[in-house]
Design an enzyme around this catalytic site. Structure first.
Site: not given
Length: 208
Positions: A75-77, A79
């Site tokens: 999951l990106d930073y 999210s």
């Protein structure tokens, strides 16, 4: 069966660290005991073991006794939501390999409204980096003139895929949370918290 070269009967108390067990001359190792965790990832953490920019990583949120487990997928930073950890490489591969098309559902919030015509483009697949995305399921769950909340289900895991899908139709994602893997959800797990998976959840994931 033999222990340290001597025949023994079923039920013999074996020292796993020091005894050598053989069956018909073949060495037998104890079954691996894997660890499985579920995290409700908050924003502001990267999904890596270490970060060369000095940012906080999801590993910082794991309990001290978690052992050598690794995040399954990313999951990106910016999210948040469901993130699995395990040392079971076979399960990690199963859940992340594109050929298995494991369905993951996200709660997405965008600014303003969006038409069904534009959503149909996303549902059918859009081109990212020269390759079309697979079909997706998208449902509006709440909307007014200022924002729209949607459930988006995809069977892929490309880098920042959901955000980039909406960018392709001129919409910016301002909030993104993974809420389900298959039919398994976060339940009551609070943001930033971690818990072990139940035997039923492990069985479910292995049979997705």
């Amino acid at each position: 069966m033999a222990v340290n070269g001597k025949p023994c009967k079923l039920g013999y108390d074996v020292d796993e660290k020091n005894d050598v067990v053989t069956v018909e001359g073949q060495k037998v190792s104890p079954a691996a005991v894997h660890k499985y965790y579920l995290m409700n990832k908050p924003k502001g953490y990267v999904c890596t073991v270490k970060d060369d920019k000095g940012r906080k990583t999801v590993m910082d949120l794991l309990p001290a006794n978690a052992g050598r487990v690794y995040p399954v997928g990313r999951l990106d930073y910016d999210s948040e939501g469901m993130l699995l950890f395990t040392d079971d490489g076979e399960l990690a591969f199963r859940l992340t390999h594109p050929k298995n098309e494991i369905q993951k559902t996200y709660l997405v919030r965008i600014e303003g409204e969006v038409s069904e015509q534009l959503l149909n483009k996303l549902r059918a697949g859009v081109e990212l980096d020269g390759k079309r995305t697979g079909k997706s399921k998208i449902k509006i769950v709440e909307t007014d003139k200022k924002y729209t909340k949607l459930h988006v289900t995809i069977g892929e895991g490309r880098n920042r895929q959901v955000r980039r899908m909406f960018e392709s139709i001129g919409k910016e994602v301002v909030f993104l949370k993974r809420i389900r893997i298959g039919e398994m959800g976060l339940g009551s797990l609070e943001r930033g918290k971690v818990r072990s998976l139940s035997a039923e959840e492990i069985f479910y994931l292995k049979n997705l």
